[in-house]
Design an enzyme around this catalytic site. Structure first.
Site, PDB file in Angstrom:
ATOM      1  N   LYS A  78      -0.728   5.921   0.933  1.00 46.19           N
ATOM      2  CA  LYS A  78      -1.773   6.312   1.376  1.00 46.19           C
ATOM      3  C   LYS A  78      -3.164   5.991   0.767  1.00 46.19           C
ATOM      4  CE  LYS A  78       0.507  10.190   3.811  1.00 46.19           C
ATOM      5  NZ  LYS A  78       1.269  11.556   3.913  1.00 46.19           N
ATOM      6  N   GLN A  98       0.689  16.839   0.881  1.00 47.10           N
ATOM      7  CA  GLN A  98       1.944  16.087   0.862  1.00 47.10           C
ATOM      8  C   GLN A  98       3.005  17.003   1.160  1.00 47.10           C
ATOM      9  OE1 GLN A  98       2.099  13.123   1.751  1.00 47.10           O
ATOM     10  NE2 GLN A  98       4.196  12.849   2.085  1.00 47.10           N
ATOM     11  N   ASP A 142      -3.916  15.653   8.779  1.00 42.14           N
ATOM     12  CA  ASP A 142      -2.465  15.377   9.082  1.00 42.14           C
ATOM     13  C   ASP A 142      -2.072  15.985  10.672  1.00 42.14           C
ATOM     14  OD1 ASP A 142      -0.529  14.295   7.545  1.00 42.14           O
ATOM     15  OD2 ASP A 142      -0.576  16.067   6.216  1.00 42.14           O
TER      16      ASP A 142
END
Ligand code: GUN
Length: 296
Positions: free
Chosen positions: A53, A97, A120
């Site tokens: 990412k 995460q 997200d």
């Protein structure tokens, strides 16, 4: 006839090229997209995902920072950090995460992220907005699945899509996206899961099959019909002595056998994976645009 292999790598590159131009344009207007990644502990898959990412952000000229906390970080400390990052104007997006260590309540942490910075798309506010057809951020993997279908010429419109797996991260949001009365969606959706009796009765009816169960090669060739389009979201490590790492990655479907029967199929790796990261970049740029418009 062997199936067309849908390359997520190629589709992701196409979207990133479009995004790069957009980022450059925003910068000339003084808008600098930024995203922060928080990783707790050293889970090898998480290390690899967050590295991917941050590399993608760098390539696109998006500011990114990774904060790594030790495995034994108390929940409150992580919550305090999220609240601090919510207020940091450098970052348009805040991403924690997953998975988190067991002593931390992941829902509590995801709920603490400001919905407007939730790139997200996991916050209940964003999940709800997606379900009612007014999304603020689309969750990255499900949105990547839709883009892969549309950009490979396999639009789900009017098709029977069977989704295998009901997770909050993939199965449920894929359903929420594909049932909307919208372009690139408007599908008839069936969801099968661990409570389904005789799963293959349903999977055999799929024009498009989306495998998101997290179990290696459970969808076999006899479970799909001739001409199916398969999107394999699974990423499973299986032992492989010929590899230096001792393992290799496989999806939730039996790729080799199904590709002889399918119209099109995504490989693992190189299918959905690169799309997830790319759609996160799309969301980060969107967050920067939305936050800048709000300031005016
Ligand atoms: N872990 C596996 N997939 C994801 C994802 O899309 N976002 C986050 N934050 N964690 C993940």
């Amino acid at each position: 006839m062997a199936a067309e292999i849908i390359s997520g790598t190629a589709v992701a590159e196409q979207i990133r090229a479009e995004l790069k131009v957009k980022v450059q344009g925003l910068k000339t207007k003084g808008i600098n997209p930024g995203v922060v990644f928080v990783r707790v502990g050293e889970d090898p898959a998480s290390v690899s995902y967050v590295t991917g990412k941050s590399k993608a952000a760098e390539e696109l000229g998006i500011l990114s920072e990774t904060i790594v906390l030790p495995e034994d970080t108390p929940e409150q400390k992580l919550l305090d950090l999220v609240l601090k990052l919510n207020k940091d104007p450098k970052f348009n997006g805040v991403l924690v995460q997953l998975p988190l260590p067991k002593h931390i309540d992941a829902d509590k942490v995801l709920n603490a992220i400001e919905p407007e910075k939730d790139v997200d798309g996991f916050h209940p506010v964003n999940v709800g907005r997606l379900l009612i057809g007014d999304p603020y951020f689309m969750p990255c993997t499900p949105h990547g699945v839709q883009e892969l279908l549309v950009r490979s010429g396999n639009s789900p419109e009017g098709k029977h899509v069977v989704i295998c797996g009901r997770s909050n991260i993939v199965g449920k949001p894929v359903m929420a996206i594909l049932i909307q009365k919208q372009k690139g969606a408007n599908a008839t959706v069936t969801m099968v899961h661990t409570g389904t009796k005789d799963m293959s009765k349903y999977t055999r009816q799929a024009d498009i099959l989306i495998a998101a169960m997290g179990k290696a090669k459970v969808i076999t060739a006899d479970m799909v019909k001739e001409g199916v389009v398969v999107i394999d979201v699974g990423v499973n490590r299986i032992p492989d002595a010929t590899k230096k790492s001792g393992f290799r990655l496989v999806g939730d479907t039996d790729f080799e056998a199904i590709k002889e029967k399918a119209k099109a199929i995504t490989p693992v790796p190189g299918g959905v994976g690169p799309m997830t990261i790319t759609m996160l970049m799309v969301n980060t740029v969107r967050a920067a645009e939305q936050q800048s418009a709000k300031k005016k």
